[in-house]
Write a protein that holds these residues in place. Structure first.
Motif, PDB file in Angstrom:
ATOM      1  N   VAL A   7      18.645  21.812 -37.051  1.00 41.28           N
ATOM      2  CA  VAL A   7      19.757  21.293 -37.847  1.00 41.28           C
ATOM      3  C   VAL A   7      19.559  21.750 -39.291  1.00 41.28           C
ATOM      4  CG1 VAL A   7      20.731  19.201 -38.891  1.00 41.28           C
ATOM      5  CG2 VAL A   7      20.384  19.298 -36.427  1.00 41.28           C
ATOM      6  N   ILE A   8      20.648  22.246 -39.876  1.00 42.60           N
ATOM      7  CA  ILE A   8      20.684  22.518 -41.316  1.00 42.60           C
ATOM      8  C   ILE A   8      21.552  21.417 -41.910  1.00 42.60           C
ATOM      9  CG2 ILE A   8      21.481  24.117 -43.109  1.00 42.60           C
ATOM     10  CD1 ILE A   8      21.292  26.371 -40.937  1.00 42.60           C
ATOM     11  N   ILE A   9      21.095  20.767 -42.964  1.00 45.74           N
ATOM     12  CA  ILE A   9      21.948  19.755 -43.610  1.00 45.74           C
ATOM     13  C   ILE A   9      22.510  20.372 -44.887  1.00 45.74           C
ATOM     14  CG2 ILE A   9      22.159  17.378 -44.388  1.00 45.74           C
ATOM     15  CD1 ILE A   9      19.594  16.725 -42.934  1.00 45.74           C
ATOM     16  N   GLY A  10      23.840  20.484 -44.944  1.00 41.88           N
ATOM     17  CA  GLY A  10      24.498  21.015 -46.140  1.00 41.88           C
ATOM     18  C   GLY A  10      25.122  22.376 -45.898  1.00 41.88           C
ATOM     19  N   GLU A  33      27.456  18.576 -42.367  1.00 44.74           N
ATOM     20  CA  GLU A  33      27.989  18.579 -43.738  1.00 44.74           C
ATOM     21  C   GLU A  33      28.828  17.317 -43.940  1.00 44.74           C
ATOM     22  OE1 GLU A  33      28.077  20.330 -46.818  1.00 44.74           O
ATOM     23  OE2 GLU A  33      29.414  18.643 -47.224  1.00 44.74           O
ATOM     24  N   ARG A  34      28.532  16.596 -45.016  1.00 45.46           N
ATOM     25  CA  ARG A  34      29.255  15.320 -45.210  1.00 45.46           C
ATOM     26  C   ARG A  34      30.723  15.531 -45.570  1.00 45.46           C
ATOM     27  NH1 ARG A  34      25.935  13.381 -50.383  1.00 45.46           N
ATOM     28  NH2 ARG A  34      26.557  15.051 -51.773  1.00 45.46           N
ATOM     29  N   GLY A  35      31.076  16.669 -46.151  1.00 44.11           N
ATOM     30  CA  GLY A  35      32.479  16.977 -46.462  1.00 44.11           C
ATOM     31  C   GLY A  35      32.907  18.182 -45.661  1.00 44.11           C
ATOM     32  N   THR A  36      33.323  19.231 -46.375  1.00 47.41           N
ATOM     33  CA  THR A  36      33.613  20.502 -45.724  1.00 47.41           C
ATOM     34  C   THR A  36      32.823  21.588 -46.461  1.00 47.41           C
ATOM     35  OG1 THR A  36      35.556  20.750 -47.115  1.00 47.41           O
ATOM     36  CG2 THR A  36      35.937  19.876 -44.910  1.00 47.41           C
ATOM     37  N   GLY A  96      31.773  19.118 -39.942  1.00 51.00           N
ATOM     38  CA  GLY A  96      32.159  18.466 -41.192  1.00 51.00           C
ATOM     39  C   GLY A  96      32.211  16.952 -41.046  1.00 51.00           C
ATOM     40  N   ASP A  97      32.428  16.284 -42.161  1.00 50.81           N
ATOM     41  CA  ASP A  97      32.506  14.810 -42.189  1.00 50.81           C
ATOM     42  C   ASP A  97      31.319  14.169 -41.495  1.00 50.81           C
ATOM     43  OD1 ASP A  97      34.926  14.840 -43.577  1.00 50.81           O
ATOM     44  OD2 ASP A  97      36.033  15.168 -41.700  1.00 50.81           O
ATOM     45  N   PHE A 110      12.667  15.758 -35.049  1.00 52.83           N
ATOM     46  CA  PHE A 110      13.314  14.878 -36.044  1.00 52.83           C
ATOM     47  C   PHE A 110      14.503  14.156 -35.416  1.00 52.83           C
ATOM     48  CE2 PHE A 110      11.441  18.548 -38.097  1.00 52.83           C
ATOM     49  CZ  PHE A 110      10.589  17.933 -39.015  1.00 52.83           C
ATOM     50  N   ARG A 111      14.765  12.956 -35.918  1.00 52.19           N
ATOM     51  CA  ARG A 111      15.942  12.199 -35.495  1.00 52.19           C
ATOM     52  C   ARG A 111      16.763  11.900 -36.740  1.00 52.19           C
ATOM     53  NH1 ARG A 111      17.773   8.096 -31.614  1.00 52.19           N
ATOM     54  NH2 ARG A 111      19.048   6.624 -32.788  1.00 52.19           N
ATOM     55  N   LEU A 112      18.074  12.191 -36.647  1.00 47.67           N
ATOM     56  CA  LEU A 112      18.969  11.996 -37.785  1.00 47.67           C
ATOM     57  C   LEU A 112      20.004  10.938 -37.454  1.00 47.67           C
ATOM     58  CD1 LEU A 112      19.736  15.798 -38.434  1.00 47.67           C
ATOM     59  CD2 LEU A 112      17.826  14.459 -39.321  1.00 47.67           C
ATOM     60  N   GLU A 113      20.196   9.994 -38.350  1.00 44.63           N
ATOM     61  CA  GLU A 113      21.300   9.033 -38.218  1.00 44.63           C
ATOM     62  C   GLU A 113      22.435   9.564 -39.067  1.00 44.63           C
ATOM     63  OE1 GLU A 113      20.914   6.679 -36.164  1.00 44.63           O
ATOM     64  OE2 GLU A 113      18.737   6.790 -35.943  1.00 44.63           O
ATOM     65  N   THR A 114      23.589   9.793 -38.440  1.00 50.53           N
ATOM     66  CA  THR A 114      24.702  10.396 -39.186  1.00 50.53           C
ATOM     67  C   THR A 114      25.982   9.584 -39.001  1.00 50.53           C
ATOM     68  OG1 THR A 114      25.810  11.809 -37.553  1.00 50.53           O
ATOM     69  CG2 THR A 114      23.711  12.617 -38.404  1.00 50.53           C
ATOM     70  N   ASP A 115      27.006   9.977 -39.765  1.00 50.65           N
ATOM     71  CA  ASP A 115      28.323   9.333 -39.631  1.00 50.65           C
ATOM     72  C   ASP A 115      28.898   9.532 -38.224  1.00 50.65           C
ATOM     73  OD1 ASP A 115      28.140   8.743 -42.287  1.00 50.65           O
ATOM     74  OD2 ASP A 115      29.297  10.488 -42.953  1.00 50.65           O
ATOM     75  N   GLN A 116      28.418  10.539 -37.507  1.00 49.09           N
ATOM     76  CA  GLN A 116      28.931  10.836 -36.159  1.00 49.09           C
ATOM     77  C   GLN A 116      27.898  10.500 -35.087  1.00 49.09           C
ATOM     78  OE1 GLN A 116      32.020  11.724 -36.142  1.00 49.09           O
ATOM     79  NE2 GLN A 116      32.262  12.357 -38.266  1.00 49.09           N
TER      80      GLN A 116
END
Ligand SMILES: Cc1cc2nc3c(=O)[nH]c(=O)nc-3n(C[C@H](O)[C@H](O)[C@H](O)COP(=O)(O)OP(=O)(O)OC[C@H]3O[C@@H](n4cnc5c(N)ncnc54)[C@H](O)[C@@H]3O)c2cc1C
Length: 414
Positions: A7-10, A33-36, A96-97, A110-116
């Motif tokens: 995973v790449i963040i950003g 990516e939190r936006g676009t 996105g989002d 790694f474990r990621l907690e995300t909006d999705q």
């Protein structure tokens, strides 16, 4: 839990450059990516900002800048759009989002907690930006209630500020540009200038960015520098995306009042250092050392006739009686812009990878925890690591390290 190898963040320039390398290496990955794409250039910058680097320096890996305005300075909105086109062209797998709220290490990676929802991966690349949040000095809490406060990340245009005088704190790239723009809008600006980096926009007829590239200064590596932490703290140069210079002299000519470093706010007043002359002398000295190096380079190659003659900027003009105090309660100063630098934001990274000062522990972007990498940090592998022109080389080298890590994991699991 959805899972992918990496995973790449950003999805800024750094994340996209890494994505291209991983695709070329056949490494399965996602960009969260939190936006676009190009979010920071759209959301966290002011309206009038143009890139400080000329267009020819703003190509992406495999996609050099090709348009007529080679030496111009594009608006950041245009660069953000170009990043979107680039992401499509390289088939970047951007989700996105999808803001990452927490990242932890687990047995398999790694474990990621995300909006999705949650994601799992074996390798993780932090490409969330060196300038993710404005840095605010503790003194902000002492500002009297009636004074409006903002930062270059929140500020969009002069009309956002209440009528009246403005104190801009910090005379690096963002501070000098905002001081100039706000003064031009009809407000009286006071600029508090501590240690700063002065550079002319052009020298001997060439853009200073061209000189930095040509002399190889932007390629200097992190492991060849005596004091890398000090180098990473160097203030960004006083420069604007346009042909005209912006420095303390030009700002004074436009009516900006220059004062020394903001030391404290006490009794409703801003108190400034009397050391402005020293800060200016030091900045002039360092600028002239660079210009000396350029002149030497030109002389050694006998290129003097092909370039304009040396045209040194005049020494910084400093008042003999510096202003040491300005009231923040008499109605003169109605707002403060804190242009006091930027920092990365890893507040969501729940892993033991920070030093005592809260900085990410890494060596050239290889974080002190197997499988974890950074991209785009200041002077991370090279002086240009945080710049648009710097992400290609770093992504190439770090993706090689990352692939070797995945190969080691695969052997261990077999
Ligand atoms: C005012 C200013 C002007 C600059 N001008 C230039 C210039 O002219 N030329 C140049 O070469 N460099 C310039 N830079 C430096 C640098 O190029 C920029 O900071 C650039 O935005 C860095 O790109 P990046 O990909 O590393 O990070 P960013 O562009 O910041 O991208 C990071 C991405 O990560 C996303 N993100 C962050 N946190 C999370 C999370 N938790 N979950 C999901 N997504 C997340 C963000 O939304 C963003 O899209 C400038 C910097 C500033 C501050």
């Amino acid at each position: 839990m959805k899972s992918t190898t990496t995973v790449i963040i950003g999805a800024g320039q750094a994340g996209l450059a890494m994505s291209r390398e991983l695709t070329n290496r056949g490494v399965d990955h996602l960009i969260l990516e939190r936006g676009t794409v190009g979010n920071a250039w759209r959301e966290d910058r002011w309206d009038s900002l143009r890139l400080l680097t000329p267009n020819w320096a703003n190509g992406m890996p495999g996609a050099p800048y090709r348009a007529p305005d080679h030496d111009g300075y594009m608006r950041v909105s245009e660069f953000s759009e170009r990043l979107g086109v680039y992401a499509d062209a390289i088939g970047a797998p951007v989700l996105g989002d999808t803001g990452v709220r927490r990242a932890v290490q687990i047995d398999s990676g790694f474990r990621l907690e995300t909006d999705q929802g949650p994601f799992g991966c074996k390798a993780l690349v932090l490409a969330t930006g060196a300038c993710a949040r404005p840095h605010l000095p503790p003194v902000t809490t002492a500002v009297p209630g009636g004074v409006f406060q903002t930062t270059p990340s929140a500020y969009k245009r002069p009309g956002d500020l209440p009528p009246g005088g403005v104190l801009v704190v910090g005379a690096s790239a963002s501070g000098v540009q905002l001081a100039r723009e706000i003064q031009a809008s009809g407000r009286q600006v006071t600029l508090a200038a501590g240690w700063h980096t002065r550079l002319p926009r052009t020298y001997r007829g060439r853009d200073v960015e061209w000189w930095l590239h040509t002399l190889g200064l932007l390629d200097e590596r992190f492991d060849m520098i005596d004091d890398i932490e000090r180098a990473r703290r160097t203030p960004s140069p006083q420069i604007v995306g346009g042909p005209e210079p912006v420095d303390l002299n030009s700002l004074q000519e436009s009516g900006v009042e220059i004062v020394g470093r903001l030391m404290e706010i006490r009794g409703g007043a801003a108190l400034f250092s009397g050391g402005l002359a020293n800060a200016c002398a030091s900045a002039d000295l360092k600028m002239n050392r660079l210009l000396d190096a350029i002149d030497e380079w030109v002389d050694e190659r006998g290129l003097g006739d092909e370039l304009l003659p040396p045209d040194r900027p005049l020494p910084s003009r400093v008042s003999k009686a510096p202003v040491l105090r300005r009231s923040l309660t008499d109605g003169g100063i109605r707002s403060i812009v804190w242009a006091t630098g930027y920092r990365p934001d890893f507040s969501w990274l729940d892993m033991p990878v920070f030093d005592a000062r809260g900085r990410l522990r890494h060596r050239g972007g290889v974080v002190d925890l197997p499988g974890l990498y950074a991209m785009g940090l200041i002077f991370m592998r090279r002086r240009k690591s945080h710049q648009i022109s710097g992400v290609g080389d770093d992504a190439r080298e770090l993706s090689e390290h990352l692939q070797a890590h995945l190969d080691t994991c695969a052997v261990a699991a077999a």
